[in-house]
Design a protein around this motif. Structure first.
Motif, PDB file in Angstrom:
ATOM      1  N   ALA A 146      21.556   5.248  59.805  1.00 46.02           N
ATOM      2  CA  ALA A 146      20.422   5.038  59.130  1.00 46.02           C
ATOM      3  C   ALA A 146      20.427   3.525  58.741  1.00 46.02           C
ATOM      4  O   ALA A 146      19.108   2.882  59.215  1.00 46.02           O
ATOM      5  N   GLU A 147      21.617   2.949  58.480  1.00 43.49           N
ATOM      6  CA  GLU A 147      21.570   1.600  58.363  1.00 43.49           C
ATOM      7  C   GLU A 147      20.917   0.781  59.527  1.00 43.49           C
ATOM      8  O   GLU A 147      20.185  -0.146  59.256  1.00 43.49           O
ATOM      9  N   ALA A 148      21.453   1.141  60.583  1.00 42.16           N
ATOM     10  CA  ALA A 148      20.768   0.565  61.973  1.00 42.16           C
ATOM     11  C   ALA A 148      19.594   0.731  62.121  1.00 42.16           C
ATOM     12  O   ALA A 148      19.099  -0.006  62.988  1.00 42.16           O
ATOM     13  N   LEU A 149      18.916   1.737  61.534  1.00 43.41           N
ATOM     14  CA  LEU A 149      17.437   2.011  62.018  1.00 43.41           C
ATOM     15  C   LEU A 149      16.295   1.211  61.205  1.00 43.41           C
ATOM     16  O   LEU A 149      15.292   1.323  61.534  1.00 43.41           O
ATOM     17  N   GLY A 150      16.872   0.547  60.149  1.00 43.85           N
ATOM     18  CA  GLY A 150      16.094  -0.454  59.582  1.00 43.85           C
ATOM     19  C   GLY A 150      15.112   0.191  58.627  1.00 43.85           C
ATOM     20  O   GLY A 150      15.414   0.973  58.035  1.00 43.85           O
ATOM     21  N   LYS A 151      13.788  -0.030  59.168  1.00 46.08           N
ATOM     22  CA  LYS A 151      12.618   0.689  58.337  1.00 46.08           C
ATOM     23  C   LYS A 151      12.538   2.051  58.428  1.00 46.08           C
ATOM     24  O   LYS A 151      11.886   2.709  57.472  1.00 46.08           O
ATOM     25  N   ARG A 152      13.087   2.723  59.417  1.00 53.99           N
ATOM     26  CA  ARG A 152      12.937   4.211  59.391  1.00 53.99           C
ATOM     27  C   ARG A 152      14.299   4.982  58.777  1.00 53.99           C
ATOM     28  O   ARG A 152      14.601   5.890  58.781  1.00 53.99           O
ATOM     29  N   SER A 153      15.191   4.037  58.147  1.00 50.52           N
ATOM     30  CA  SER A 153      16.295   4.491  57.385  1.00 50.52           C
ATOM     31  C   SER A 153      16.001   5.617  56.430  1.00 50.52           C
ATOM     32  O   SER A 153      16.800   6.705  56.784  1.00 50.52           O
TER      33      SER A 153
END
Ligand SMILES: Cc1cc2nc3c(=O)[nH]c(=O)nc-3n(C[C@H](O)[C@H](O)[C@H](O)COP(=O)(O)O)c2cc1C
Length: 217
Positions: free
Chosen positions: A82-89
């Motif tokens: 989730a952290e790595a997904l940025g704005k889609r977290s």
């Protein structure tokens, strides 16, 4: 029609299993009878493999405490993803991406150790061992659907941490946690489509003739 073709009913059953297989993350508890699990593992073991390497190894997780430890690993990776997904977290965190605690059976699937000794079909493409394991998992997945059981492939984990939990030998590598078991219902479409996370592309966009990007008539 080839003389070697299956009967119309048999063909329909094969295509039905392919079309109605779903990646399942919701399970309804219950159990998988031992003879059904044995059939599913045999189906996996019938898969093609590069050089007949049979690089798959299966670990059935039957100890409740081990299952909990595995769940904790997956949960930690879910948060990192989730952290790595940025704005889609936030959107990702709302998705259900595993059914480790709810499924009747949990299987870990791994690549065996000592794979470098296998050169046939892997000299230029060493990842064909992984492709072979994927074939085994797909066999299991389709057979499970035919048996009326759901299966979910979970790849959200730190492979080294999972290898340590399962006491795996150096050089081996876990590639899948398979959640298997009875379900209330199969999703009609991939859950990521139902939830609006992703859109599937039609085959026509992915099929070329003679040259990449050139579509046939
Ligand atoms: C190699 C592989 C790894 C996957 N890992 C996960 C995972 O960690 N969590 C998850 O929810 N789904 C996982 N999936 C399932 C895919 O999201 C799913 O196959 C895809 O959305 C299409 O849906 P369908 O299988 O129902 O057709 C994985 C699938 C594959 C083939």
């Amino acid at each position: 029609m080839s003389e070697h073709a299956f009967s119309p009913e048999e063909r329909a059953a094969v295509y039905r299993a392919i079309a109605e297989r779903r990646d399942m993350r919701h399970f309804s508890g219950g159990e998988v009878p031992a003879e059904v699990l044995a059939r599913l593992l045999e189906a996996a073991h019938h898969a093609p493999s590069v050089g007949l390497m049979q690089p798959w190894r299966f670990v059935r997780v039957s100890a409740p405490q081990l299952r909990e430890s595995i769940h904790a690993l997956v949960e930690a990776e879910r948060v990192r993803t989730a952290e790595a997904l940025g704005k889609r977290s936030d959107e990702f965190m709302r998705l259900k991406v595993e059914g480790i605690r709810d499924c009747a059976e949990l299987l870990a699937v791994a690549l065996m150790e000592g794979r470098d000794a296998h050169v046939f079909g892997r000299r230029t493409l060493p990842e064909m061992d992984m492709a072979s394991v994927a074939c085994a998992i797909q066999n299991l997945w389709l057979a499970a659907r035919a048996e009326g059981l759901g299966l979910g492939w979970v790849s959200l984990f730190d492979p080294e941490a999972l290898a340590a939990l399962l006491d795996m030998p150096v050089g081996s590598k876990p590639v899948a946690l398979l959640c298997l078991g009875p379900v209330e219902a199969f999703y009609e479409k991939p859950m990521l489509v139902q939830e609006g996370w992703a859109k599937p592309r039609p085959l026509s966009e992915l099929l070329f003739e003679n040259r990449w990007g050139i579509q046939g008539d």
